[in-house]
Design a protein around this motif. Structure first.
Motif, PDB file in Angstrom:
ATOM      1  N   ASP A 175       0.652  -1.254   0.090  1.00  0.00           N
ATOM      2  CA  ASP A 175       0.059   0.043   0.099  1.00  0.00           C
ATOM      3  C   ASP A 175       0.942   1.427  -0.051  1.00  0.00           C
ATOM      4  OD1 ASP A 175      -2.182  -1.576   0.083  1.00  0.00           O
ATOM      5  OD2 ASP A 175      -2.552  -1.309   2.262  1.00  0.00           O
ATOM      6  N   ALA A 176       2.196   0.961   0.023  1.00  0.00           N
ATOM      7  CA  ALA A 176       3.122   2.191  -0.171  1.00  0.00           C
ATOM      8  C   ALA A 176       2.944   3.105  -1.308  1.00  0.00           C
ATOM      9  CB  ALA A 176       4.702   1.932  -0.132  1.00  0.00           C
ATOM     10  N   PRO A 177       2.783   4.561  -0.945  1.00  0.00           N
ATOM     11  CA  PRO A 177       2.754   5.748  -2.136  1.00  0.00           C
ATOM     12  C   PRO A 177       3.796   5.699  -3.080  1.00  0.00           C
ATOM     13  CG  PRO A 177       3.342   6.731  -0.082  1.00  0.00           C
ATOM     14  CD  PRO A 177       3.352   5.210   0.195  1.00  0.00           C
ATOM     15  N   ILE A 178       4.032   4.410  -3.799  1.00  0.00           N
ATOM     16  CA  ILE A 178       4.984   4.309  -4.685  1.00  0.00           C
ATOM     17  C   ILE A 178       4.354   3.609  -6.061  1.00  0.00           C
ATOM     18  CG2 ILE A 178       7.262   3.069  -5.330  1.00  0.00           C
ATOM     19  CD1 ILE A 178       7.509   2.878  -2.164  1.00  0.00           C
ATOM     20  N   PRO A 179       4.553   4.345  -7.265  1.00  0.00           N
ATOM     21  CA  PRO A 179       3.850   4.164  -8.281  1.00  0.00           C
ATOM     22  C   PRO A 179       4.208   2.458  -8.798  1.00  0.00           C
ATOM     23  CG  PRO A 179       5.328   5.653  -9.121  1.00  0.00           C
ATOM     24  CD  PRO A 179       5.530   5.483  -7.656  1.00  0.00           C
ATOM     25  N   ARG A 180       5.342   2.067  -8.564  1.00  0.00           N
ATOM     26  CA  ARG A 180       5.468   0.939  -9.021  1.00  0.00           C
ATOM     27  C   ARG A 180       6.347   0.169  -8.149  1.00  0.00           C
ATOM     28  NH1 ARG A 180       8.818   2.587 -14.343  1.00  0.00           N
ATOM     29  NH2 ARG A 180       9.281   4.261 -12.800  1.00  0.00           N
ATOM     30  N   ILE A 181       5.799  -1.276  -7.796  1.00  0.00           N
ATOM     31  CA  ILE A 181       6.129  -2.189  -6.637  1.00  0.00           C
ATOM     32  C   ILE A 181       6.434  -3.550  -7.038  1.00  0.00           C
ATOM     33  CG2 ILE A 181       5.504  -3.037  -4.371  1.00  0.00           C
ATOM     34  CD1 ILE A 181       3.789  -0.324  -3.734  1.00  0.00           C
ATOM     35  N   ALA A 182       7.371  -4.190  -6.636  1.00  0.00           N
ATOM     36  CA  ALA A 182       7.642  -5.702  -6.809  1.00  0.00           C
ATOM     37  C   ALA A 182       7.793  -6.137  -5.637  1.00  0.00           C
ATOM     38  CB  ALA A 182       8.626  -5.858  -7.704  1.00  0.00           C
ATOM     39  N   LEU A 183       7.083  -7.027  -4.761  1.00  0.00           N
ATOM     40  CA  LEU A 183       7.065  -7.532  -3.668  1.00  0.00           C
ATOM     41  C   LEU A 183       7.330  -9.145  -4.018  1.00  0.00           C
ATOM     42  CD1 LEU A 183       5.674  -7.199  -0.437  1.00  0.00           C
ATOM     43  CD2 LEU A 183       5.383  -9.319  -1.204  1.00  0.00           C
ATOM     44  N   GLU A 184       8.706  -9.541  -3.401  1.00  0.00           N
ATOM     45  CA  GLU A 184       9.151 -10.804  -3.505  1.00  0.00           C
ATOM     46  C   GLU A 184       9.144 -11.849  -2.166  1.00  0.00           C
ATOM     47  OE1 GLU A 184      12.328 -13.599  -2.751  1.00  0.00           O
ATOM     48  OE2 GLU A 184      12.368 -11.711  -2.100  1.00  0.00           O
ATOM     49  N   ASN A 185       8.728 -12.944  -2.514  1.00  0.00           N
ATOM     50  CA  ASN A 185       8.791 -13.910  -1.519  1.00  0.00           C
ATOM     51  C   ASN A 185       8.640 -15.397  -2.099  1.00  0.00           C
ATOM     52  OD1 ASN A 185       7.227 -14.400   1.666  1.00  0.00           O
ATOM     53  ND2 ASN A 185       8.514 -12.590   1.396  1.00  0.00           N
ATOM     54  N   PRO A 186       8.876 -16.349  -1.392  1.00  0.00           N
ATOM     55  CA  PRO A 186       8.595 -17.717  -1.579  1.00  0.00           C
ATOM     56  C   PRO A 186       7.108 -17.926  -1.585  1.00  0.00           C
ATOM     57  CG  PRO A 186       9.726 -17.669   0.444  1.00  0.00           C
ATOM     58  CD  PRO A 186       9.464 -16.180   0.077  1.00  0.00           C
ATOM     59  N   VAL A 187       6.771 -19.060  -2.210  1.00  0.00           N
ATOM     60  CA  VAL A 187       5.279 -19.722  -2.026  1.00  0.00           C
ATOM     61  C   VAL A 187       5.117 -19.496  -0.536  1.00  0.00           C
ATOM     62  CG1 VAL A 187       3.853 -21.521  -2.316  1.00  0.00           C
ATOM     63  CG2 VAL A 187       5.750 -21.188  -3.973  1.00  0.00           C
ATOM     64  N   SER A 188       3.982 -18.538  -0.352  1.00  0.00           N
ATOM     65  CA  SER A 188       3.705 -18.196   1.031  1.00  0.00           C
ATOM     66  C   SER A 188       1.823 -17.961   1.284  1.00  0.00           C
ATOM     67  CB  SER A 188       4.283 -17.042   1.308  1.00  0.00           C
ATOM     68  OG  SER A 188       3.940 -15.779   0.669  1.00  0.00           O
ATOM     69  N   ILE A 189       1.717 -17.696   2.366  1.00  0.00           N
ATOM     70  CA  ILE A 189       0.414 -17.551   2.883  1.00  0.00           C
ATOM     71  C   ILE A 189      -0.219 -16.158   2.182  1.00  0.00           C
ATOM     72  CG2 ILE A 189       0.273 -19.214   4.841  1.00  0.00           C
ATOM     73  CD1 ILE A 189       0.616 -16.285   6.370  1.00  0.00           C
ATOM     74  N   ILE A 190       0.692 -15.305   1.506  1.00  0.00           N
ATOM     75  CA  ILE A 190       0.490 -14.056   1.042  1.00  0.00           C
ATOM     76  C   ILE A 190      -0.542 -14.479   0.065  1.00  0.00           C
ATOM     77  CG2 ILE A 190       1.152 -11.820  -0.301  1.00  0.00           C
ATOM     78  CD1 ILE A 190       3.910 -12.414   1.170  1.00  0.00           C
ATOM     79  N   SER A 191      -0.312 -15.633  -0.646  1.00  0.00           N
ATOM     80  CA  SER A 191      -1.393 -15.962  -1.687  1.00  0.00           C
ATOM     81  C   SER A 191      -2.858 -16.212  -1.353  1.00  0.00           C
ATOM     82  CB  SER A 191      -0.847 -17.294  -2.586  1.00  0.00           C
ATOM     83  OG  SER A 191       0.449 -17.049  -2.838  1.00  0.00           O
ATOM     84  N   SER A 192      -2.869 -16.705  -0.229  1.00  0.00           N
ATOM     85  CA  SER A 192      -4.142 -17.071   0.212  1.00  0.00           C
ATOM     86  C   SER A 192      -5.049 -15.628   1.129  1.00  0.00           C
ATOM     87  CB  SER A 192      -4.211 -18.374   0.906  1.00  0.00           C
ATOM     88  OG  SER A 192      -3.482 -18.442   2.174  1.00  0.00           O
ATOM     89  N   LYS A 193      -4.099 -15.002   1.909  1.00  0.00           N
ATOM     90  CA  LYS A 193      -4.472 -14.082   2.667  1.00  0.00           C
ATOM     91  C   LYS A 193      -4.626 -12.735   2.076  1.00  0.00           C
ATOM     92  CE  LYS A 193      -4.634 -16.941   6.312  1.00  0.00           C
ATOM     93  NZ  LYS A 193      -5.719 -17.243   7.033  1.00  0.00           N
ATOM     94  N   ILE A 194      -3.729 -12.465   0.961  1.00  0.00           N
ATOM     95  CA  ILE A 194      -3.837 -11.139   0.273  1.00  0.00           C
ATOM     96  C   ILE A 194      -4.127 -11.155  -0.940  1.00  0.00           C
ATOM     97  CG2 ILE A 194      -2.511  -9.024  -0.145  1.00  0.00           C
ATOM     98  CD1 ILE A 194      -0.925  -9.420   2.492  1.00  0.00           C
ATOM     99  N   ARG A 195      -3.600 -11.790  -1.637  1.00  0.00           N
ATOM    100  CA  ARG A 195      -3.702 -12.194  -3.295  1.00  0.00           C
ATOM    101  C   ARG A 195      -2.761 -13.014  -3.891  1.00  0.00           C
ATOM    102  NH1 ARG A 195      -1.123  -9.338  -7.512  1.00  0.00           N
ATOM    103  NH2 ARG A 195      -0.067  -7.290  -6.741  1.00  0.00           N
ATOM    104  N   LYS A 196      -3.205 -13.782  -5.062  1.00  0.00           N
ATOM    105  CA  LYS A 196      -2.114 -14.713  -5.376  1.00  0.00           C
ATOM    106  C   LYS A 196      -1.165 -13.755  -6.237  1.00  0.00           C
ATOM    107  CE  LYS A 196      -5.255 -18.470  -6.227  1.00  0.00           C
ATOM    108  NZ  LYS A 196      -4.825 -18.983  -5.081  1.00  0.00           N
ATOM    109  N   PRO A 197       0.392 -14.320  -6.428  1.00  0.00           N
ATOM    110  CA  PRO A 197       1.318 -13.638  -7.081  1.00  0.00           C
ATOM    111  C   PRO A 197       1.019 -13.232  -8.583  1.00  0.00           C
ATOM    112  CG  PRO A 197       2.053 -15.976  -6.725  1.00  0.00           C
ATOM    113  CD  PRO A 197       0.616 -15.795  -6.053  1.00  0.00           C
ATOM    114  N   ASP A 198       1.562 -12.538  -8.990  1.00  0.00           N
ATOM    115  CA  ASP A 198       1.275 -12.087 -10.645  1.00  0.00           C
ATOM    116  C   ASP A 198       2.353 -12.987 -11.204  1.00  0.00           C
ATOM    117  OD1 ASP A 198      -0.395  -9.773 -10.591  1.00  0.00           O
ATOM    118  OD2 ASP A 198       1.050  -9.193  -9.346  1.00  0.00           O
ATOM    119  N   GLN A 199       3.417 -13.384 -10.599  1.00  0.00           N
ATOM    120  CA  GLN A 199       4.335 -14.277 -11.391  1.00  0.00           C
ATOM    121  C   GLN A 199       5.198 -15.069 -10.388  1.00  0.00           C
ATOM    122  OE1 GLN A 199       7.341 -12.053 -13.381  1.00  0.00           O
ATOM    123  NE2 GLN A 199       8.158 -13.541 -14.877  1.00  0.00           N
TER     124      GLN A 199
END
Length: 182
Positions: free
Chosen positions: A90-114
């Motif tokens: 949610d940072a006020p930055i126009p372009r963001i890439a967040l990197e993580n291994p396969v994680s619960i981010i996918s089920s709790k926030i959203r699925k990865p784009d790649q």
């Protein structure tokens, strides 16, 4: 461009962008392992400093599904880790890439784009890495190589194992800088 590399102590991604002429700063609670622009401290204190791009590597300790057998014992830590991920996304930055291994981010926030692999960027290893992208295109492979070792996954226990497992491969850092730094 002004580039923030959040949660990076190694300087690998920061220096890939710097070599391409960008003003890049890494930020971590730990000091930088190599000299270069680095903010040692809480990244939330500099998220509003006018960045054009942020690549964030939040700690995966309480998020990665490789530790699923311990999830029941660390619900509070998981909630805090997910709140941190939301803060970064949610940072006020126009372009963001967040990197993580396969994680619960996918089920709790959203699925990865790649999901990328080191072997797509010149390293003959496997380490599925998810990317959540905002305002950025998916990374295109730059050097598909043979070999599919799981060196990172099979590292022996030790005090610095977590550090070695969290490093970004140079080929991936270079691809980020060349493709997202244009």
């Amino acid at each position: 461009m002004r580039v923030l590399i959040a949660c990076e102590f190694s300087g690998i991604v920061r220096d890939a962008f710097t070599r391409r002429g960008h003003y890049a700063v890494s930020c971590d609670l730990l000091p930088s392992e190599i000299p270069g622009p680095h903010h040692q401290g809480d990244v939330s204190m500099i998220l509003t400093d006018g960045w054009d791009l942020m690549i964030a590597h939040p700690p995966c300790t309480h998020l990665a599904v490789s530790g699923a057998r311990w999830f029941k014992d660390k619900r509070e830590e998981q909630a805090e880790a997910l709140d941190f991920v939301r803060l970064l996304l949610d940072a006020p930055i126009p372009r963001i890439a967040l990197e993580n291994p396969v994680s619960i981010i996918s089920s709790k926030i959203r699925k990865p784009d790649q999901i990328i692999q080191p072997w797509q960027f010149g390293h003959g290893e496997t380490k599925a890495t998810c990317l959540w992208l905002q305002g950025l295109p998916p990374l295109q492979p730059t050097d598909i190589v043979e070999g599919r070792t799981a060196r990172v996954h099979r590292m022996p226990p030790g005090p610095d194992r977590w550090k070695e497992r969290s490093r970004t491969f140079q080929g991936i850092a270079d691809a980020m800088a060349s493709q997202w730094g244009a």
